[in-house]
Design a protein around this motif. Structure first.
Motif, short mmCIF file in Angstrom:
data_model
loop_
_atom_site.label_atom_id
_atom_site.label_comp_id
_atom_site.label_asym_id
_atom_site.label_seq_id
_atom_site.Cartn_x
_atom_site.Cartn_y
_atom_site.Cartn_z
N GLY A 35 20.33 -113.97 -25.98
CA GLY A 35 19.08 -113.20 -25.95
C GLY A 35 18.52 -113.06 -24.56
O GLY A 35 19.25 -112.95 -23.56
N TYR B 228 11.84 -109.84 -26.02
CA TYR B 228 12.45 -108.51 -25.97
C TYR B 228 11.49 -107.40 -26.41
O TYR B 228 11.61 -106.26 -25.97
CB TYR B 228 13.70 -108.47 -26.85
CG TYR B 228 14.97 -108.91 -26.16
CD1 TYR B 228 15.13 -108.77 -24.77
CD2 TYR B 228 16.04 -109.42 -26.90
CE1 TYR B 228 16.31 -109.17 -24.16
CE2 TYR B 228 17.22 -109.80 -26.29
CZ TYR B 228 17.36 -109.68 -24.91
OH TYR B 228 18.53 -110.05 -24.30
N ASP B 229 10.53 -107.70 -27.28
CA ASP B 229 9.57 -106.67 -27.68
C ASP B 229 8.75 -106.22 -26.48
O ASP B 229 8.51 -105.02 -26.29
CB ASP B 229 8.66 -107.19 -28.80
CG ASP B 229 9.30 -107.05 -30.18
OD1 ASP B 229 10.51 -106.77 -30.26
OD2 ASP B 229 8.58 -107.23 -31.18
N GLU C 242 8.60 -112.38 -29.68
CA GLU C 242 9.91 -112.07 -29.09
C GLU C 242 9.74 -111.46 -27.70
O GLU C 242 9.06 -110.45 -27.52
CB GLU C 242 10.66 -111.09 -29.99
CG GLU C 242 11.99 -110.61 -29.46
CD GLU C 242 13.01 -111.74 -29.30
OE1 GLU C 242 13.68 -111.78 -28.27
OE2 GLU C 242 13.12 -112.57 -30.23
N ASP D 270 14.83 -115.13 -29.59
CA ASP D 270 14.18 -116.28 -28.97
C ASP D 270 13.47 -117.17 -29.99
O ASP D 270 13.45 -118.39 -29.85
CB ASP D 270 13.19 -115.81 -27.91
CG ASP D 270 13.89 -115.06 -26.78
OD1 ASP D 270 15.11 -115.27 -26.61
OD2 ASP D 270 13.24 -114.27 -26.08
N SER D 271 12.86 -116.56 -31.00
CA SER D 271 12.13 -117.35 -31.98
C SER D 271 13.06 -118.10 -32.93
O SER D 271 12.60 -118.88 -33.76
CB SER D 271 11.18 -116.45 -32.79
OG SER D 271 11.91 -115.51 -33.55
N THR E 49 15.02 -110.93 -34.20
CA THR E 49 14.51 -111.77 -33.13
C THR E 49 15.52 -112.83 -32.73
O THR E 49 16.21 -113.39 -33.57
CB THR E 49 13.20 -112.45 -33.56
OG1 THR E 49 13.41 -113.10 -34.81
CG2 THR E 49 12.08 -111.43 -33.70
N ASP F 135 6.53 -111.55 -35.29
CA ASP F 135 7.54 -112.50 -34.83
C ASP F 135 7.59 -112.42 -33.32
O ASP F 135 7.94 -111.38 -32.75
CB ASP F 135 8.91 -112.18 -35.44
CG ASP F 135 9.79 -113.41 -35.57
OD1 ASP F 135 9.46 -114.44 -34.95
OD2 ASP F 135 10.80 -113.34 -36.29
N GLU G 90 16.87 -119.03 -27.27
CA GLU G 90 16.40 -118.51 -25.98
C GLU G 90 17.23 -119.04 -24.82
O GLU G 90 17.41 -118.36 -23.82
CB GLU G 90 14.93 -118.88 -25.79
CG GLU G 90 14.32 -118.30 -24.53
CD GLU G 90 12.84 -118.60 -24.41
OE1 GLU G 90 12.24 -118.17 -23.42
OE2 GLU G 90 12.29 -119.27 -25.30
#
Length: 479
Positions: free
Chosen positions: A277, A310-311, A308, A268-269, A266, A306, A273
């Motif tokens: 990313g 992107y997920d 994110e 952003d977390s 991950t 988590d 961010e």
């Protein structure tokens, strides 16, 4: 032995001090942070002016309020606005990043790469579908905006409903800025309120409430048997040196990414961010899908929650691959969802490559989000037509297994009432976006609540507290 033990302790302490002195303190991402800072302002200004139709003064006063150091003021600064071509440039000298954003019909503003100029504007994506026909002002709610005055149901306490509204607008912190509040009960608007300078047509950014729109579109394809929760995503991962046969990421399923449990590294977390990313795609012109695919697996998929961006983007990429055609993909949100339920004020932005940024960048108004919430409140039905299956709605409302030991607070791109909250119905569920964007569905009370905000600085507007306050207007034994 004591002398040796003392010597060992001293050596350990010295080693620790040396390590502390050698700790990396230089910000190697500073150039990225500056570029993204300018890009954030370019996108927010461009959309504020040309998607939301707000004034430059409003943009600086609210849209840009959460930036630590916005460039210039409404009176002027190191930026250029082309009102005719609907473009914004933040930074105009050789000594600063020059970030450019251009409005595109039906999509909103698209950010360019740092080395691009507006000469390529005609190559940027745009929506080819004509606007939904008909005059919304003359079409009855909920498909349109014609609302007949109706008496409040006798069992709802008008004073307590007003008190809940005041609770939302009259915040203890001036940094919590409520723009609009809607309460819809049994399909009818029973409360609607807007801040000064905002009305029912004002479109603002949904931020991560977009994720709940994304999972709805994906669910429509799953209902058709074209996507499956427990089938691997089938994506081409980056870097390309590895093959699908030996790449452990090929086991990641749609369920994993929609549960925010992909197991991928991950970004952003981890506080990056606005340095790397997804920030590079949101604000600096990088490809959203390439960044999403170029992450290593650090955990077994499905085992750890988590959050994110992107997920979500990976799930949307799988949706794009399923649709198989760029034009079909760009039109799909309109044809499958928005036009069906009258969401004529909703734009989904793309990156410059034509991929939807459905993790964050949707612009819409309070009424369209109320319609969206009503679709869920009505168990996927709209005017007698099933648009979304109850099975899919059950999925988004079911706690992700990876949240079981942390309170069961998240489902499938929707947020759930956590285990430790007992002051609101457990069947409630909600979208959530930065700066206070919430669509709250309470099935047991046939209720949809929409709150739009432009919170900044000290955020923290609590959607479940809002739900509690609104429900005070209902009888305790309501069924």
């Amino acid at each position: 032995m004591k002398k040796l033990s003392l010597l060992t302790s001293i050596l350990a302490l010295c080693t620790s001090l040396v390590s502390a002195q050698q700790k990396e303190t230089y910000d190697y991402n500073q150039a990225n942070r500056e570029m993204i800072q300018y890009g954030v302002q370019a996108i927010l200004t461009c959309n504020g002016l040309f998607t939301s139709d707000r004034t430059l003064e409003q943009v600086y006063d609210q849209e840009l309020k959460y930036l630590k150091a916005p460039i210039g003021t409404a009176e002027g600064g190191d930026y250029l606005i082309d009102w005719n071509n609907k473009t914004v440039t933040i930074g105009t000298t050789e000594n600063t990043p020059n970030m450019r954003a251009a409005y595109r019909e039906g999509i909103g503003c698209v950010i360019l790469a740092p080395d691009q100029t507006f000469e390529i504007i005609d190559d940027l994506p745009f929506q080819t579908l004509s606007p939904l026909s008909g005059d919304a002002a003359s079409i009855p709610w909920p498909e349109g905006d014609l609302v007949k005055k109706q008496k409040l149901p006798k069992y709802i306490d008008k004073d307590l409903l007003t008190a809940a509204s005041n609770w939302s607008f009259e915040r203890e912190s001036p940094e919590q800025v409520t723009l609009s509040l809607m309460v819809v009960h049994k399909g009818q608007i029973i409360h609607e309120r807007y801040a000064d300078g905002v009305d029912m047509n004002t479109k603002t950014r949904t931020w991560s409430t977009a994720k709940s729109i994304a999972v709805t579109l994906i669910g429509m394809l799953a209902d058709q048997g074209k996507m499956d929760l427990d089938t691997p995503l089938g994506l081409e991962w980056l870097p390309k040196e590895v093959t699908a046969d030996n790449d452990p990421r090929s086991e990641i399923t749609l369920r994993n990414v929609l549960n925010m449990s992909s197991g991928l590294y991950t970004v952003d977390s981890r506080g990056m961010e606005y340095a790397t990313g997804s920030g590079l795609a949101y604000w600096a012109g990088a490809s959203s899908v390439n960044g999403a695919r170029n992450r290593g697996l650090i955990r077994k998929p499905g085992t750890f929650w988590d959050y994110e961006n992107y997920d979500t983007i990976l799930g949307v990429l799988a949706m794009k691959n399923t649709l198989g055609n760029d034009e079909t993909y760009l039109q799909f949100p309109r044809t499958a969802l928005f036009d069906k339920i009258g969401m004529r004020n909703t734009f989904i932005s793309t990156d410059r490559f034509g991929d939807f940024i459905l993790s964050s960048q949707v612009y819409t108004n309070a009424r369209d989000l109320a319609r969206f919430g009503m679709l869920y409140q009505q168990n996927g039905m709209w005017n007698g037509e099933r648009l979304l299956s109850e099975k899919w709605i059950d999925f988004v409302r079911t706690p992700a297994p990876s949240t079981a030991d942390r309170g069961n607070f998240y489902g499938g791109q929707w947020w759930l009432v956590p285990d430790d909250r007992n002051d609101v119905p457990k069947d409630a569920y909600s979208t959530a976006g930065n700066r206070g964007q919430f669509v709250i569905v309470v099935p047991s009370h046939d209720l949809v609540i929409v709150r739009r905000g432009l919170d900044y600085g000290r955020q923290g507007f609590d959607r479940w507290d809002l739900t509690r306050e609104v429900l005070k207007a209902f009888p305790t034994d309501y069924k």
